[in-house]
Design a protein around this motif. Structure first.
Motif, PDB file in Angstrom:
ATOM      1  N   THR A 144       4.574  -2.969   7.237  1.00 30.73           N
ATOM      2  CA  THR A 144       4.951  -4.111   6.397  1.00 30.73           C
ATOM      3  C   THR A 144       6.468  -4.183   6.159  1.00 30.73           C
ATOM      4  OG1 THR A 144       4.648  -2.794   4.400  1.00 30.73           O
ATOM      5  CG2 THR A 144       2.745  -4.033   5.145  1.00 30.73           C
TER       6      THR A 144
ATOM      7  N   PHE B 115      -2.615   9.194   1.762  1.00 33.30           N
ATOM      8  CA  PHE B 115      -2.584   9.696   3.144  1.00 33.30           C
ATOM      9  C   PHE B 115      -1.780  11.000   3.217  1.00 33.30           C
ATOM     10  CE2 PHE B 115      -3.251   5.128   3.358  1.00 33.30           C
ATOM     11  CZ  PHE B 115      -4.405   5.082   4.125  1.00 33.30           C
TER      12      PHE B 115
ATOM     13  N   GLN C 207      -5.399  14.778  14.021  1.00 35.67           N
ATOM     14  CA  GLN C 207      -6.440  13.805  13.684  1.00 35.67           C
ATOM     15  C   GLN C 207      -6.351  12.677  14.681  1.00 35.67           C
ATOM     16  OE1 GLN C 207      -8.454  14.123  11.008  1.00 35.67           O
ATOM     17  NE2 GLN C 207      -7.421  15.968  10.272  1.00 35.67           N
ATOM     18  N   PHE C 208      -7.403  12.476  15.450  1.00 36.11           N
ATOM     19  CA  PHE C 208      -7.412  11.243  16.240  1.00 36.11           C
ATOM     20  C   PHE C 208      -8.847  10.818  16.517  1.00 36.11           C
ATOM     21  CE2 PHE C 208      -8.469  11.064  20.741  1.00 36.11           C
ATOM     22  CZ  PHE C 208      -8.806  12.386  20.992  1.00 36.11           C
ATOM     23  N   SER C 209      -9.040   9.526  16.727  1.00 44.07           N
ATOM     24  CA  SER C 209     -10.403   8.992  16.830  1.00 44.07           C
ATOM     25  C   SER C 209     -10.794   8.846  18.292  1.00 44.07           C
ATOM     26  CB  SER C 209     -10.482   7.613  16.190  1.00 44.07           C
ATOM     27  OG  SER C 209      -9.926   7.657  14.916  1.00 44.07           O
TER      28      SER C 209
ATOM     29  N   CYS D 188      -6.214  -0.456   6.385  1.00 45.06           N
ATOM     30  CA  CYS D 188      -5.644   0.156   5.167  1.00 45.06           C
ATOM     31  C   CYS D 188      -4.818  -0.849   4.364  1.00 45.06           C
ATOM     32  CB  CYS D 188      -4.738   1.329   5.530  1.00 45.06           C
ATOM     33  SG  CYS D 188      -5.554   2.596   6.495  1.00 45.06           S
TER      34      CYS D 188
ATOM     35  N   GLU E 164     -10.898   8.958   4.414  1.00 44.51           N
ATOM     36  CA  GLU E 164      -9.916  10.029   4.157  1.00 44.51           C
ATOM     37  C   GLU E 164      -9.852  10.388   2.671  1.00 44.51           C
ATOM     38  OE1 GLU E 164      -8.592   7.028   5.233  1.00 44.51           O
ATOM     39  OE2 GLU E 164      -8.614   7.362   7.392  1.00 44.51           O
TER      40      GLU E 164
ATOM     41  N   SER F  26       3.285   7.736   6.524  1.00 46.29           N
ATOM     42  CA  SER F  26       3.153   9.013   5.814  1.00 46.29           C
ATOM     43  C   SER F  26       4.171  10.015   6.358  1.00 46.29           C
ATOM     44  CB  SER F  26       1.736   9.570   6.000  1.00 46.29           C
ATOM     45  OG  SER F  26       1.728  10.941   5.669  1.00 46.29           O
TER      46      SER F  26
ATOM     47  N   ASN G 221       0.843  -1.204   0.000  1.00 46.34           N
ATOM     48  CA  ASN G 221       0.000   0.000   0.000  1.00 46.34           C
ATOM     49  C   ASN G 221       0.877   1.252   0.000  1.00 46.34           C
ATOM     50  OD1 ASN G 221       0.653  -0.114   2.807  1.00 46.34           O
ATOM     51  ND2 ASN G 221      -1.300   0.761   3.386  1.00 46.34           N
TER      52      ASN G 221
ATOM     53  N   SER H  40       6.728   1.678   7.828  1.00 46.61           N
ATOM     54  CA  SER H  40       5.554   0.910   7.410  1.00 46.61           C
ATOM     55  C   SER H  40       5.458  -0.343   8.271  1.00 46.61           C
ATOM     56  CB  SER H  40       5.652   0.509   5.944  1.00 46.61           C
ATOM     57  OG  SER H  40       4.592  -0.391   5.653  1.00 46.61           O
TER      58      SER H  40
ATOM     59  N   LEU I 272     -11.148   5.305  19.558  1.00 47.86           N
ATOM     60  CA  LEU I 272      -9.931   4.584  19.958  1.00 47.86           C
ATOM     61  C   LEU I 272      -9.580   4.900  21.402  1.00 47.86           C
ATOM     62  CD1 LEU I 272      -7.605   4.968  16.824  1.00 47.86           C
ATOM     63  CD2 LEU I 272      -8.781   2.904  17.614  1.00 47.86           C
TER      64      LEU I 272
ATOM     65  N   GLY J  69      -0.034   3.258  12.790  1.00 46.51           N
ATOM     66  CA  GLY J  69      -0.895   4.200  12.056  1.00 46.51           C
ATOM     67  C   GLY J  69      -1.328   5.370  12.919  1.00 46.51           C
TER      68      GLY J  69
HETATM   69  C1  LIG Z   1      -7.440   5.681   9.138  1.00 46.09           C
HETATM   70  S1  LIG Z   1      -5.919   6.519   9.398  1.00 46.09           S
HETATM   71  C2  LIG Z   1      -5.927   6.655  11.177  1.00 46.09           C
HETATM   72  C3  LIG Z   1      -5.090   7.784  11.679  1.00 46.09           C
HETATM   73  C4  LIG Z   1      -5.187   8.049  13.175  1.00 46.09           C
HETATM   74  N1  LIG Z   1      -4.703   6.922  13.938  1.00 46.09           N
HETATM   75  C5  LIG Z   1      -6.609   8.376  13.580  1.00 46.09           C
HETATM   76  O1  LIG Z   1      -7.175   7.649  14.392  1.00 46.09           O
HETATM   77  O2  LIG Z   1      -7.144   9.366  13.093  1.00 46.09           O
HETATM   78  C6  LIG Z   1      -4.769   5.230   9.078  1.00 46.09           C
HETATM   79  C7  LIG Z   1      -3.333   5.641   9.237  1.00 46.09           C
HETATM   80  O3  LIG Z   1      -2.531   4.492   8.959  1.00 46.09           O
HETATM   81  C8  LIG Z   1      -1.421   4.891   8.181  1.00 46.09           C
HETATM   82  N2  LIG Z   1      -0.977   3.720   7.405  1.00 46.09           N
HETATM   83  C9  LIG Z   1      -1.619   3.094   6.388  1.00 46.09           C
HETATM   84  N3  LIG Z   1      -0.887   2.077   5.926  1.00 46.09           N
HETATM   85  C10 LIG Z   1       0.233   2.034   6.689  1.00 46.09           C
HETATM   86  C11 LIG Z   1       1.380   1.198   6.700  1.00 46.09           C
HETATM   87  N4  LIG Z   1       1.540   0.203   5.815  1.00 46.09           N
HETATM   88  N5  LIG Z   1       2.339   1.423   7.630  1.00 46.09           N
HETATM   89  C12 LIG Z   1       2.215   2.444   8.524  1.00 46.09           C
HETATM   90  N6  LIG Z   1       1.171   3.291   8.542  1.00 46.09           N
HETATM   91  C13 LIG Z   1       0.183   3.084   7.631  1.00 46.09           C
HETATM   92  C14 LIG Z   1      -1.938   6.051   7.322  1.00 46.09           C
HETATM   93  O4  LIG Z   1      -0.910   6.908   6.870  1.00 46.09           O
HETATM   94  C15 LIG Z   1      -2.903   6.743   8.283  1.00 46.09           C
HETATM   95  O5  LIG Z   1      -2.265   7.751   9.013  1.00 46.09           O
END
Ligand SMILES: C[S@@+](CC[C@H](N)C(=O)[O-])C[C@H]1O[C@@H](n2cnc3c(N)ncnc32)[C@H](O)[C@@H]1O
Length: 202
Positions: A87, A7, A18-20, A108, A183, A67, A2, A85, A23, A45
């Motif tokens: 991964t 992002f 940005q935070f939920s 994601c 997003e 990101s 990915n 990442s 969570l 993430g």
């Molecule tokens: C849905 S957002 C959530 C962001 C934040 N935690 C929130 O609650 O608002 C997902 C986050 O995962 C990150 N992300 C997606 N794929 C990723 C990966 N392979 N490794 C690390 N981060 C990743 C994106 O850049 C993004 O910031």
């Protein structure tokens, strides 16, 4: 694999933190009750603002996101923000963390091999008896949700995926009819939500 590009674009256009709140609620009311004193925590993430800026812990916290834009915007605090990442082939050391918390990152990962790599990284870098916890968008019981760049499994598929990586599930709760803002286009996604805690058994 990915890509961080969508992002990056999102964080360039939304540089406010940005935070939920879901969570935060999950972490405080469920995870902390079962693991009250984690010492070494990894957040997946974290975006541009770690959940642990809100949920203060007396612990070493590492918060990763792939990101570069998000990590650049993150506050200067004692949380260790790293652009990585989930991964990555070279991840953290084996048995390093007692808690790995998924802040909506796993949804994601749409490719099978990305998910395999991520789950293997999580399992390997947890201590024995360490906990993986996360909140996941899952398919509603009656219906099908498809969102570009998101993997939305059924709760059963996700359960099988977690078990197939040798975890023992210790908490599993589905709530219906949640909504998330996508997003990519700002649209609301209606789905169910699964909250899970899974243990790496020694
Ligand atoms: C849905 S957002 C959530 C962001 C934040 N935690 C929130 O609650 O608002 C997902 C986050 O995962 C990150 N992300 C997606 N794929 C990723 C990966 N392979 N490794 C690390 N981060 C990743 C994106 O850049 C993004 O910031």
């Amino acid at each position: 694999m990915n890509s961080s590009l969508p992002f990056d674009r999102f964080y360039r256009e939304h540089s406010e933190k940005q935070f939920s709140s879901s969570l935060k609620q999950f972490f405080q009311s469920v995870v902390l009750q079962r693991l009250p004193d984690p010492q070494n925590v990894l957040e997946l993430g974290c975006g541009n603002y770690s959940l642990f800026e809100e949920c203060k812990l007396n612990a070493k916290i590492t918060a990763i996101d792939f990101s570069p834009v998000a990590i650049d915007q993150a506050p200067k605090s004692n949380i260790i923000y790293q652009m990585r990442s989930i991964t990555d082939e070279i991840f953290f050391s084996e048995g390093e963390f007692d808690l790995i918390f998924d802040s909506h990152c796993m949804n994601c990962l749409v490719e099978h091999w990305d998910r395999e790599r991520a789950f293997n990284n999580i399992f390997k870098t947890l201590k024995n008896d360490g906990i993986f916890a996360g909140e996941f968008m899952v398919q509603p019981i009656n219906g099908k949700v498809e969102v570009p760049l998101k993997m939305i499994k059924t709760a059963r598929e996700l359960e099988e995926e977690i078990l197939s990586h040798k975890f023992k599930i210790i908490y599993f709760m589905i709530s219906k009819d949640s909504s998330f803002v996508d997003e990519a286009n700002g649209e609301k996604i209606f789905c169910d939500v699964l909250r899970v805690m899974a243990k790496k058994e020694s």
